[in-house]
Design an enzyme around this catalytic site. Structure first.
Site, mmCIF file in Angstrom:
data_model
loop_
_atom_site.group_PDB
_atom_site.id
_atom_site.type_symbol
_atom_site.label_atom_id
_atom_site.label_comp_id
_atom_site.label_asym_id
_atom_site.label_seq_id
_atom_site.Cartn_x
_atom_site.Cartn_y
_atom_site.Cartn_z
ATOM 1 N N CYS A 85 -9.802 4.671 -1.196
ATOM 2 C CA CYS A 85 -8.945 3.507 -0.947
ATOM 3 C C CYS A 85 -9.400 2.645 0.218
ATOM 4 O O CYS A 85 -9.327 1.407 0.136
ATOM 5 C CB CYS A 85 -7.501 3.946 -0.758
ATOM 6 N N HIS A 108 -3.172 6.348 2.626
ATOM 7 C CA HIS A 108 -3.522 5.417 1.556
ATOM 8 C C HIS A 108 -3.462 3.986 2.068
ATOM 9 O O HIS A 108 -2.590 3.634 2.877
ATOM 10 C CB HIS A 108 -2.572 5.583 0.373
ATOM 11 N N ASP A 119 -3.298 -2.884 -5.230
ATOM 12 C CA ASP A 119 -3.573 -1.458 -5.035
ATOM 13 C C ASP A 119 -4.815 -1.087 -5.839
ATOM 14 O O ASP A 119 -4.741 -0.369 -6.832
ATOM 15 C CB ASP A 119 -2.360 -0.634 -5.470
#
Length: 290
Positions: free
Chosen positions: A80, A117, A137
């Protein structure tokens, strides 16, 4: 050249044509909601999620040069912090307003978990301030295909994959203005809370600190085994250790356990991850110890 104080995402340093070629995007670059949706989908379906550098004994480096070299110039992916470092630079370069956020991955658990994250709060420059911004995302590995609007409880189905953003608890009693949000995703048994986050701005230096923990701490799930994902409208391919699982939008899935020697070919075929020749025996040797 002015001193880099750590703000922003250095979009001016991005090789935008190379990035667009990597994700296969040749559409409009006006900073609109339509462009954002198309770029998000292109990125998610082109660059895989993977943590293999850790298995190969190398650090995860988040400088824009390093991220471009790995995710754009080579047939590799990242996790991420790498994905959102790159995507934020691209969006900033195009003209979007980009704010980084950090979240706690829950996957249905009620236990408090650390922030591991990265996500992005994105607003087209001409979007009225009373209109909801978008959550991007691109670095979770399993969607969403397109960004989600910050509309409490709005459910969206993207090519059969279901997602929902909803307001969560206020993060602390002493900062009541910090709004909590939750992302939910449809799984085989229904809706599952995937992660929680607050609208609390994060910066590149915060990515660096969290990245160090995630990539080095023995308690991190990413330091113990290979974990790769490739998401598409039709299927999610997931390699967890030596178990390969293919999940479809209806929730059905198939799994099989691979021999360590099968991993390099599987990574290239199902994930688009091509390892350097010298890295192949190192990955095989690592997985033989699992």
């Amino acid at each position: 050249m002015s001193e880099d104080l750590g703000y922003g995402w250095q979009g001016e340093l991005l090789d935008l044509p190379a990035y667009l070629k990597r994700v296969g995007y040749g559409g409009d670059l006006a900073p609109t909601a339509g462009t954002l949706r198309a770029l998000h989908r292109a990125h998610v379906t082109s660059i895989p999620f993977e943590n293999l550098e850790i298995m190969l004994g190398r650090p995860i480096v988040l400088s824009l040069d390093a991220v471009q070299a790995k995710l754009v110039q080579r047939p590799r992916g990242g996790y991420c912090f790498e994905h959102n470092r790159l995507f934020a630079a691209a969006l900033e370069r195009i003209g979007f307003e980009v704010t980084a956020l950090t979240g706690r991955v829950t996957l249905g658990s009620a236990q408090l978990r650390p922030k591991t994250h990265a996500l992005l709060h994105v607003r087209p420059p001409d979007l009225p301030r009373d209109e909801p911004a978008w959550l991007c995302d691109v670095g979770f590995g399993s969607g969403p295909l397109e960004p989600l609007r910050f509309v409490d409880g709005e459910e969206v189905v993207q090519d059969g994959w279901g997602f929902r953003l909803q307001r969560g608890r206020t993060v602390t009693t002493w900062s009541p203005g910090t709004a909590g949000w939750e992302m939910h995703q449809t799984m085989e048994d229904g809706w599952v809370q995937r992660h929680t986050f607050a609208l609390d701005e994060a910066f590149r230096v915060d990515f660096e600190v969290l990245n160090y923990y995630v990539s080095t701490n023995p308690r991190s799930p990413f330091t113990t085994r290979p974990f790769t994902q490739k998401f598409s409208p039709d299927a999610l391919h997931l390699l967890d250790g030596t178990t390969l699982t293919v999940t479809r939008p209806d929730g059905s899935s198939d799994s099989r356990v691979l021999a360590p020697e099968e991993l390099p070919e599987t990574l290239a075929r199902d994930f688009g991850i091509v390892l350097e020749d010298e890295d192949i025996p190192r990955l095989v040797a690592f997985t033989q110890k699992l």
